[in-house]
Design a protein around this motif. Structure first.
Motif, PDB file in Angstrom:
ATOM      1  N   ASN A 215      13.557 -14.474  11.074  1.00  7.04           N
ATOM      2  CA  ASN A 215      13.219 -14.731   9.676  1.00  7.04           C
ATOM      3  C   ASN A 215      13.224 -13.428   8.868  1.00  7.04           C
ATOM      4  O   ASN A 215      13.245 -12.330   9.428  1.00  7.04           O
ATOM      5  CB  ASN A 215      11.865 -15.439   9.560  1.00  7.04           C
ATOM      6  CG  ASN A 215      10.748 -14.673  10.252  1.00  7.04           C
ATOM      7  OD1 ASN A 215      10.497 -13.511   9.954  1.00  7.04           O
ATOM      8  ND2 ASN A 215      10.072 -15.319  11.185  1.00  7.04           N
ATOM      9  N   HIS A 216      13.206 -13.571   7.558  1.00  7.43           N
ATOM     10  CA  HIS A 216      13.257 -12.397   6.672  1.00  7.43           C
ATOM     11  C   HIS A 216      12.126 -11.416   6.958  1.00  7.43           C
ATOM     12  O   HIS A 216      12.328 -10.196   6.931  1.00  7.43           O
ATOM     13  CB  HIS A 216      13.154 -12.851   5.207  1.00  7.43           C
ATOM     14  CG  HIS A 216      14.358 -13.594   4.717  1.00  7.43           C
ATOM     15  ND1 HIS A 216      14.466 -14.044   3.421  1.00  7.43           N
ATOM     16  CD2 HIS A 216      15.502 -13.984   5.333  1.00  7.43           C
ATOM     17  CE1 HIS A 216      15.627 -14.670   3.260  1.00  7.43           C
ATOM     18  NE2 HIS A 216      16.262 -14.646   4.413  1.00  7.43           N
ATOM     19  N   SER A 217      10.925 -11.947   7.189  1.00  4.83           N
ATOM     20  CA  SER A 217       9.761 -11.072   7.371  1.00  4.83           C
ATOM     21  C   SER A 217       9.901 -10.202   8.611  1.00  4.83           C
ATOM     22  O   SER A 217       9.630  -8.995   8.577  1.00  4.83           O
ATOM     23  CB  SER A 217       8.479 -11.909   7.456  1.00  4.83           C
ATOM     24  OG  SER A 217       8.274 -12.620   6.260  1.00  4.83           O
ATOM     25  N   LEU A 218      10.319 -10.812   9.726  1.00 10.29           N
ATOM     26  CA  LEU A 218      10.476 -10.038  10.962  1.00 10.29           C
ATOM     27  C   LEU A 218      11.597  -9.014  10.804  1.00 10.29           C
ATOM     28  O   LEU A 218      11.492  -7.880  11.293  1.00 10.29           O
ATOM     29  CB  LEU A 218      10.767 -10.976  12.134  1.00 10.29           C
ATOM     30  CG  LEU A 218      10.511 -10.378  13.524  1.00 10.29           C
ATOM     31  CD1 LEU A 218       9.019 -10.173  13.732  1.00 10.29           C
ATOM     32  CD2 LEU A 218      11.043 -11.303  14.611  1.00 10.29           C
ATOM     33  N   LEU A 219      12.661  -9.394  10.120  1.00 10.13           N
ATOM     34  CA  LEU A 219      13.760  -8.454   9.848  1.00 10.13           C
ATOM     35  C   LEU A 219      13.246  -7.267   9.041  1.00 10.13           C
ATOM     36  O   LEU A 219      13.592  -6.110   9.316  1.00 10.13           O
ATOM     37  CB  LEU A 219      14.876  -9.163   9.093  1.00 10.13           C
ATOM     38  CG  LEU A 219      16.076  -8.287   8.701  1.00 10.13           C
ATOM     39  CD1 LEU A 219      16.884  -7.899   9.932  1.00 10.13           C
ATOM     40  CD2 LEU A 219      16.971  -9.011   7.694  1.00 10.13           C
ATOM     41  N   ALA A 220      12.386  -7.546   8.036  1.00  6.72           N
ATOM     42  CA  ALA A 220      11.833  -6.478   7.201  1.00  6.72           C
ATOM     43  C   ALA A 220      10.948  -5.545   8.013  1.00  6.72           C
ATOM     44  O   ALA A 220      11.012  -4.321   7.867  1.00  6.72           O
ATOM     45  CB  ALA A 220      11.040  -7.089   6.038  1.00  6.72           C
ATOM     46  N   ILE A 221      10.131  -6.112   8.874  1.00  8.96           N
ATOM     47  CA  ILE A 221       9.236  -5.283   9.701  1.00  8.96           C
ATOM     48  C   ILE A 221      10.056  -4.395  10.632  1.00  8.96           C
ATOM     49  O   ILE A 221       9.758  -3.219  10.825  1.00  8.96           O
ATOM     50  CB  ILE A 221       8.266  -6.183  10.499  1.00  8.96           C
ATOM     51  CG1 ILE A 221       7.301  -6.893   9.542  1.00  8.96           C
ATOM     52  CG2 ILE A 221       7.488  -5.374  11.523  1.00  8.96           C
ATOM     53  CD1 ILE A 221       6.509  -8.009  10.189  1.00  8.96           C
ATOM     54  N   ASP A 222      11.122  -4.965  11.200  1.00  8.59           N
ATOM     55  CA  ASP A 222      11.961  -4.225  12.145  1.00  8.59           C
ATOM     56  C   ASP A 222      12.768  -3.134  11.436  1.00  8.59           C
ATOM     57  O   ASP A 222      12.740  -1.965  11.834  1.00  8.59           O
ATOM     58  CB  ASP A 222      12.910  -5.192  12.860  1.00  8.59           C
ATOM     59  CG  ASP A 222      13.845  -4.488  13.827  1.00  8.59           C
ATOM     60  OD1 ASP A 222      13.446  -4.246  14.963  1.00  8.59           O
ATOM     61  OD2 ASP A 222      14.983  -4.168  13.412  1.00  8.59           O
TER      62      ASP A 222
END
Length: 668
Positions: A215-222
């Motif tokens: 998801n977008h959020s996990l991509l952003a955190i990574d």
């Protein structure tokens, strides 16, 4: 197997044929453009209307790419569709295609740790407020939690994923009794159930897979926060890309309340013996006093009392962390879950207080105001969010990976510039044959291309855009009688079959109450009457039904067919003037020499307006009307920008004509 246009098109054809679908020109064009982007490293923005088949158009070239590709979605619904339907069916089709055996068809789903059940928490218990383990929860939620525990054990026994999406029905509070966040996790090496851990098994599977769906959020955190969450990858496809900026902002937003600090101090008092936990509790009192003295809303200049309180919390949390004794291996190397959770709480308090006490140039700080008409007072919380995220996306994602952005709504105001700017790409100066690209890609400017592959729908024949020019502009006091009467006349002509999208819960409820009284023979539902899935089910089953609601309906409802022949939008969805983050971004754009209203407020409104209007036409046989009750869409200078962001519907301001059209549809 290397990516090439010649490889993509035949495989796409095989996949569409095997799935019993129809190949579309826009789908082929998109697949070839994605394949080219993967080969050249040039970023790509693709606007693909509903019904284009964009999932297959990016999945096929992703499969053929010679390195790992990440697919990131905004919503669980699309993620579920990809994993449960699109990808498995595609893999079966590929396996039967010529040369399919040479294609790596491995894939995995990756979510944040709290989306998986935690076997340690389930088997050993949940730390209470003093850190002691409590085995079985008491009260009304006990039965659900026990059911969740039984489900998780069955998942472990059967080799399941332990994902929240597959769990029995539950609330957020109940799920927290069987899951942990990354701070609370003991770590696979120290956890006695680390070998069975659902989250760890998901990561191991991702390491072995060619495609990773997240998801977008996990991509952003990574990628942006720099916390390694996803195995190394070469390219990423961001679906529902119109939501990316909001999701990245959300992932980078932190909060701090007095209760957070008090709880961290209380949990630490049984572990830390030098009095530093007591000092943290005293800092919580200082923060409480500072909150009382601070006005709710955006904080542009840090008040002395609040700044001193945040510094006190930051320093006390740092000292408390330093006082935590080192873990001993005396218990077989197993960690103490209560201690791990307590230390995680203190780390969160320290990180958030440190960020909030720092320079406000790159962040926006605000104190939340309790919602009106609340029976119980909600304690205030301090929030901090990035002023902009395009810089981080450019420097930490776009500069390192090839990125494909796709959505049904990426062209706002008729081009890609607004979206491109928001994600860190330089706006274009030329558009040719539906393509857009920067005029100059020198001096560190990242090369990108935009393409609109169109839609299989004939909006000019299928849909009418009606702007109620004769109505008064919307005011601050909610819907007026002329607007309520207009809603009733439209709904009556449509004989129900209406989705009403409103800018506030108050407006939706007022409209629902008025329609119930004026048109008692129809069924009128308002968001909040029941859970959204139940409301949507009733709306679909009975055509003589009206559903009124707010933001979650603007983007999250898919109701093809005669169920929905009228979409009412009460006003242009500009952000609230007192929205701290939006107002700060608008002011920053003005200060930089731009037009803050157009860059922030109008762009935000255009995106939501396009998403809301997109609820109407979902198949090639759908017909209907999008009725905007805000005359500014026809009269204001920015109206042209907003209308250019909508599908190319036939437009009118004649209410009598629209009522006749709706009546014909209803009778047909």
């Amino acid at each position: 197997m290397p990516t090439s246009d010649s490889g993509v098109t035949p495989l796409l054809h095989e996949a569409v044929t095997a799935l019993g679908g129809q190949e579309r020109t826009g789908q082929v064009r998109m697949a070839e453009a994605v394949a080219t982007a993967f080969t050249t490293g040039e970023h790509l923005l693709v606007q693909a209307g509903t019904g284009t088949g964009k999932s297959l158009a990016y999945l096929v070239p992703s499969l053929l790419h010679d390195q790992r590709v990440v697919i990131a979605t905004a919503t669980l619904a699309l993620q579920h569709q990809l994993v449960e339907r699109d990808i498995p069916r595609l893999m079966s089709a590929v396996a039967g295609a010529p040369g399919g055996s040479k294609v790596d068809t491995s894939y995995a789903v990756l979510k944040g740790r709290s989306n998986y059940a935690c076997l340690h928490r389930i088997r050993e218990g949940v730390p209470d407020d003093q850190g002691a383990l409590v085995d079985v929860p008491v009260g009304s939620m006990a039965e659900t939690v026990l059911e969740l525990r039984g489900w998780a054990e069955k998942e472990a026994e059967d080799g399941g994923t332990g994902e929240r999406d597959n769990a029995p029905r539950h609330t957020d509070r109940e799920w927290r009794q069987v899951s942990v966040n990354h701070r609370e996790c003991l770590g696979a090496a120290k956890c006695p159930f680390g070998q069975e851990c659902f989250a760890e098994l998901a990561r191991e599977k991702a390491q072995r897979s060619h495609l990773i769906v997240t998801n977008h959020s996990l991509l952003a955190i990574d990628a942006i926060e720099g916390v390694p969450m996803i195995p190394e990858y070469d390219a990423v496809v961001i679906d529902e890309a119109h939501e990316l900026t909001a999701r990245v902002t959300q992932a980078a937003t932190d909060e701090l309340s007095v209760n957070d600090v008090e709880r961290a101090a209380r949990r630490s008092q049984r572990i830390v013996e030098d009095g530093s936990a007591d000092a943290l509790a005293e800092a919580a009192d200082a923060l409480s006093d500072a909150f009382e003295a601070t006005m709710a809303g955006r904080i542009e200049r840090m008040p002395d009392q609040l700044g001193e309180a945040l510094a006190l919390v930051r320093d006390a949390a740092r000292t408390c962390l330093s006082a935590y004794p080192r873990e001993s291996a005396g218990d077989g190397g197993e960690a103490d879950p209560g201690r791990t959770q307590a230390k995680g709480m203190v780390q969160d308090v320290f990180a958030n207080a440190e960020r909030m006490a720092a320079d406000l140039e790159s962040d926006v700080l605000w104190l939340s105001e309790p919602p009106p008409n609340m029976s119980t007072r909600i304690p205030p919380r301090l929030h901090v969010a990035p002023l902009q995220v395009w810089g981080q996306m450019r420097d930490k994602l776009l500069s390192d990976k090839t990125v494909v952005f796709t959505s049904a709504t990426l062209m706002l105001g008729g081009d890609f510039n607004a979206v491109a700017s928001s994600i860190g790409l330089k706006p274009t100066e030329r558009v040719e044959d539906g393509l857009a690209a920067p005029a100059d890609t020198a001096d560190g400017v990242l090369p990108w291309r935009g393409i609109d592959v169109g839609s299989p729908f004939d909006y000019g024949q299928q849909a009418i855009l009606y702007v109620a020019r004769h109505l008064p502009p919307p005011g601050r006091d909610g819907l007026v009688k002329s607007q309520l009467d207009e809603i009733c006349e439209l709904v009556d002509a449509a004989d129900g079959r209406t989705l009403g999208l409103f800018s506030s819960r108050r407006a939706a409820e007022a409209a629902a109450e008025h329609v119930r009284t004026a048109l008692p023979h129809l069924t009128t539902l308002a968001q909040g009457d029941a859970q959204l899935p139940e409301l949507a089910k009733q709306f679909v089953e009975d055509p003589h039904t009206i559903l009124f609601g707010t933001l979650s309906l603007w983007q999250g409802l898919d109701v093809p067919g005669d169920t929905c022949q009228l979409v009412i939008i009460d006003r242009i969805p500009f952000p609230r003037p007192d929205d701290p983050l939006m107002s700060a971004r608008q002011r920053a754009a003005d200060k930089a020499g731009g037009n803050g209203f157009m860059q922030v407020a109008a762009t935000h409104a255009a995106l939501l307006l396009a998403q809301g209007a997109g609820r109407l036409i979902r198949t090639t046989t759908d017909r209907g009307v999008v009725a905007v009750l805000d005359p500014r869409l026809a009269t204001a200078r920015y109206g042209g920008f907003l209308k250019a962001s909508l599908p190319p519907m036939w437009t009118t301001t004649d209410p009598a004509l629209v009522r006749k059209a709706l009546a014909r549809l209803a009778s047909g």
